[in-house]
Design a protein around this motif. Structure first.
Motif, PDB file in Angstrom:
ATOM      1  N   ASN A  94      13.759  -1.336   0.664  1.00  0.00           N
ATOM      2  CA  ASN A  94      13.075  -1.230  -0.620  1.00  0.00           C
ATOM      3  C   ASN A  94      13.180   0.191  -1.161  1.00  0.00           C
ATOM      4  O   ASN A  94      13.616   1.122  -0.476  1.00  0.00           O
ATOM      5  CB  ASN A  94      11.592  -1.598  -0.446  1.00  0.00           C
ATOM      6  CG  ASN A  94      10.945  -2.062  -1.721  1.00  0.00           C
ATOM      7  OD1 ASN A  94      11.569  -2.081  -2.781  1.00  0.00           O
ATOM      8  ND2 ASN A  94       9.677  -2.439  -1.643  1.00  0.00           N
ATOM      9  N   ALA A  95      12.778   0.332  -2.401  1.00  0.00           N
ATOM     10  CA  ALA A  95      12.532   1.620  -3.039  1.00  0.00           C
ATOM     11  C   ALA A  95      11.421   1.354  -4.038  1.00  0.00           C
ATOM     12  O   ALA A  95      11.354   0.269  -4.627  1.00  0.00           O
ATOM     13  CB  ALA A  95      13.778   2.142  -3.743  1.00  0.00           C
ATOM     14  N   PHE A  96      10.520   2.317  -4.236  1.00  0.00           N
ATOM     15  CA  PHE A  96       9.388   2.034  -5.100  1.00  0.00           C
ATOM     16  C   PHE A  96       8.769   3.322  -5.625  1.00  0.00           C
ATOM     17  O   PHE A  96       8.973   4.408  -5.081  1.00  0.00           O
ATOM     18  CB  PHE A  96       8.326   1.195  -4.371  1.00  0.00           C
ATOM     19  CG  PHE A  96       7.964   1.698  -3.000  1.00  0.00           C
ATOM     20  CD1 PHE A  96       6.944   2.621  -2.826  1.00  0.00           C
ATOM     21  CD2 PHE A  96       8.644   1.243  -1.878  1.00  0.00           C
ATOM     22  CE1 PHE A  96       6.605   3.087  -1.560  1.00  0.00           C
ATOM     23  CE2 PHE A  96       8.311   1.692  -0.604  1.00  0.00           C
ATOM     24  CZ  PHE A  96       7.297   2.620  -0.445  1.00  0.00           C
ATOM     25  N   TYR A  97       8.007   3.148  -6.699  1.00  0.00           N
ATOM     26  CA  TYR A  97       7.278   4.252  -7.325  1.00  0.00           C
ATOM     27  C   TYR A  97       5.794   4.055  -7.075  1.00  0.00           C
ATOM     28  O   TYR A  97       5.270   2.948  -7.223  1.00  0.00           O
ATOM     29  CB  TYR A  97       7.564   4.287  -8.824  1.00  0.00           C
ATOM     30  CG  TYR A  97       6.636   5.194  -9.603  1.00  0.00           C
ATOM     31  CD1 TYR A  97       6.683   6.582  -9.446  1.00  0.00           C
ATOM     32  CD2 TYR A  97       5.704   4.658 -10.492  1.00  0.00           C
ATOM     33  CE1 TYR A  97       5.822   7.418 -10.157  1.00  0.00           C
ATOM     34  CE2 TYR A  97       4.848   5.485 -11.219  1.00  0.00           C
ATOM     35  CZ  TYR A  97       4.909   6.860 -11.039  1.00  0.00           C
ATOM     36  OH  TYR A  97       4.055   7.673 -11.739  1.00  0.00           O
ATOM     37  N   ILE A  98       5.103   5.129  -6.682  1.00  0.00           N
ATOM     38  CA  ILE A  98       3.665   5.078  -6.419  1.00  0.00           C
ATOM     39  C   ILE A  98       2.949   5.845  -7.536  1.00  0.00           C
ATOM     40  O   ILE A  98       2.968   7.086  -7.560  1.00  0.00           O
ATOM     41  CB  ILE A  98       3.327   5.700  -5.051  1.00  0.00           C
ATOM     42  CG1 ILE A  98       4.142   5.023  -3.939  1.00  0.00           C
ATOM     43  CG2 ILE A  98       1.831   5.591  -4.763  1.00  0.00           C
ATOM     44  CD1 ILE A  98       3.980   5.678  -2.579  1.00  0.00           C
ATOM     45  N   PRO A  99       2.336   5.150  -8.486  1.00  0.00           N
ATOM     46  CA  PRO A  99       1.739   5.817  -9.648  1.00  0.00           C
ATOM     47  C   PRO A  99       0.697   6.869  -9.296  1.00  0.00           C
ATOM     48  O   PRO A  99       0.709   7.975  -9.853  1.00  0.00           O
ATOM     49  CB  PRO A  99       1.120   4.654 -10.433  1.00  0.00           C
ATOM     50  CG  PRO A  99       1.903   3.460 -10.018  1.00  0.00           C
ATOM     51  CD  PRO A  99       2.240   3.680  -8.577  1.00  0.00           C
ATOM     52  N   ASP A 100      -0.227   6.547  -8.392  1.00  0.00           N
ATOM     53  CA  ASP A 100      -1.333   7.464  -8.079  1.00  0.00           C
ATOM     54  C   ASP A 100      -0.835   8.774  -7.459  1.00  0.00           C
ATOM     55  O   ASP A 100      -1.543   9.789  -7.516  1.00  0.00           O
ATOM     56  CB  ASP A 100      -2.326   6.802  -7.121  1.00  0.00           C
ATOM     57  CG  ASP A 100      -3.085   5.666  -7.773  1.00  0.00           C
ATOM     58  OD1 ASP A 100      -3.057   5.578  -9.018  1.00  0.00           O
ATOM     59  OD2 ASP A 100      -3.676   4.850  -7.043  1.00  0.00           O
ATOM     60  N   GLU A 101       0.356   8.750  -6.885  1.00  0.00           N
ATOM     61  CA  GLU A 101       0.896   9.941  -6.234  1.00  0.00           C
ATOM     62  C   GLU A 101       2.040  10.565  -7.022  1.00  0.00           C
ATOM     63  O   GLU A 101       2.571  11.600  -6.608  1.00  0.00           O
ATOM     64  CB  GLU A 101       1.383   9.578  -4.821  1.00  0.00           C
ATOM     65  CG  GLU A 101       0.290   9.011  -3.931  1.00  0.00           C
ATOM     66  CD  GLU A 101       0.825   8.557  -2.589  1.00  0.00           C
ATOM     67  OE1 GLU A 101       1.968   8.942  -2.229  1.00  0.00           O
ATOM     68  OE2 GLU A 101       0.114   7.815  -1.883  1.00  0.00           O
ATOM     69  N   SER A 102       2.407   9.947  -8.133  1.00  0.00           N
ATOM     70  CA  SER A 102       3.576  10.389  -8.907  1.00  0.00           C
ATOM     71  C   SER A 102       4.756  10.631  -7.962  1.00  0.00           C
ATOM     72  O   SER A 102       5.359  11.699  -7.944  1.00  0.00           O
ATOM     73  CB  SER A 102       3.257  11.672  -9.691  1.00  0.00           C
ATOM     74  OG  SER A 102       4.309  11.970 -10.595  1.00  0.00           O
ATOM     75  N   ARG A 103       5.093   9.583  -7.217  1.00  0.00           N
ATOM     76  CA  ARG A 103       6.073   9.733  -6.146  1.00  0.00           C
ATOM     77  C   ARG A 103       7.006   8.532  -6.094  1.00  0.00           C
ATOM     78  O   ARG A 103       6.551   7.383  -6.182  1.00  0.00           O
ATOM     79  CB  ARG A 103       5.350   9.894  -4.807  1.00  0.00           C
ATOM     80  CG  ARG A 103       6.248  10.174  -3.621  1.00  0.00           C
ATOM     81  CD  ARG A 103       5.420  10.699  -2.450  1.00  0.00           C
ATOM     82  NE  ARG A 103       4.578   9.690  -1.836  1.00  0.00           N
ATOM     83  CZ  ARG A 103       4.891   9.035  -0.707  1.00  0.00           C
ATOM     84  NH1 ARG A 103       6.016   9.329  -0.070  1.00  0.00           N
ATOM     85  NH2 ARG A 103       4.064   8.133  -0.206  1.00  0.00           N
TER      86      ARG A 103
END
Length: 240
Positions: free
Chosen positions: A211-220
């Motif tokens: 997978n690959a993903f974006y974590i909004p709360d961490e801006s990561r």
């Protein structure tokens, strides 16, 4: 059939098998990274998405490939990512096609990426569309489809590019040297073009999933090393 046609489009008498496989893996990492950046921008800019967010991120990926890379290299990247979609679709043909998933079906993503790339320059990319077996019925509307994609995304990206360089992407942690090299180059290129709403960290790490993903709360953005390993396995199995 499409896999063979796209492979022939990419074939070069001076390209060794291991280099072809490396390019396949690297090109798919580029497209995946741009896709995740799309999610980050949708979050940070609070963009309206009239449809599936995954589709919007796919569209941005193709636009950025054309923005960052010279035409011939951009074509190779899109061909390799389209090939990955075709391979995945063939592998899952007798399994659950995943119509429940938030992502489009692999062959829908295949044809959309081919169409958007072709639609940017139909005169010079006709052979690409033919090699990818883009149906004439879809091809006829691809220039309009591409223009709509540009009008939708660049109204927001233009504001970010007017002030570049500024707030940046940053590679924070990397457990895979190959992936780190690929992504670091993309980060450098994007930082020269865009001033982001807020800094985005990019981590390359094991995460027990392909997978690959974006974590909004961490801006990561997280690029899972398992995804890179999977791409190497696909490239080897396809005998690129």
């Amino acid at each position: 059939m499409r896999i063979a046609l796209l492979a022939s489009l990419l074939a070069s008498p001076v390209l060794a098998d291991d280099e072809a496989q490396s390019n396949f893996v690297a090109d798919n990492l580029v497209a995946i990274f741009y896709h995740e950046l799309g999610h980050a921008l949708i979050d940070q800019l609070e963009l309206p998405v009239l449809g599936k967010e995954e589709d919007a991120a796919d569209i941005l990926s193709v636009l950025l490939i054309d923005e960052v890379w010279e035409p011939q290299i951009a074509q190779e990247i899109v061909a390799n990512t389209a090939m990955a979609y075709a391979i995945s679709a063939a592998a899952s043909a007798e399994e659950d096609p995943g119509f429940w998933d938030v992502h489009g079906h692999d062959m829908q993503r295949y044809f959309t990426s081919v169409c958007l790339f072709y639609g940017a320059d139909p005169d010079n990319r006709e052979q690409f569309a033919i090699a990818a077996e883009l149906p004439v019925e879809r091809a006829a509307g691809c220039p309009e489809e591409r223009q709509l994609a540009e009008d939708s995304w660049w109204v927001y990206l233009q504001d970010l590019s007017d002030q570049a360089p500024g707030t940046a992407l940053k590679l924070d942690a990397a457990e895979d040297e190959f992936t780190a090299t690929v992504i670091a180059e993309e980060i450098r290129e994007l930082n020269e073009r865009f001033d982001l709403p807020q800094a985005i960290e990019v981590d390359i790490e094991a995460c027990d999933q392909i997978n690959a993903f974006y974590i909004p709360d961490e801006s990561r953005i997280v690029m899972c090393s398992e995804f890179t390993n999977y791409l190497w396995e696909v490239a080897e199995a396809a005998e690129l």
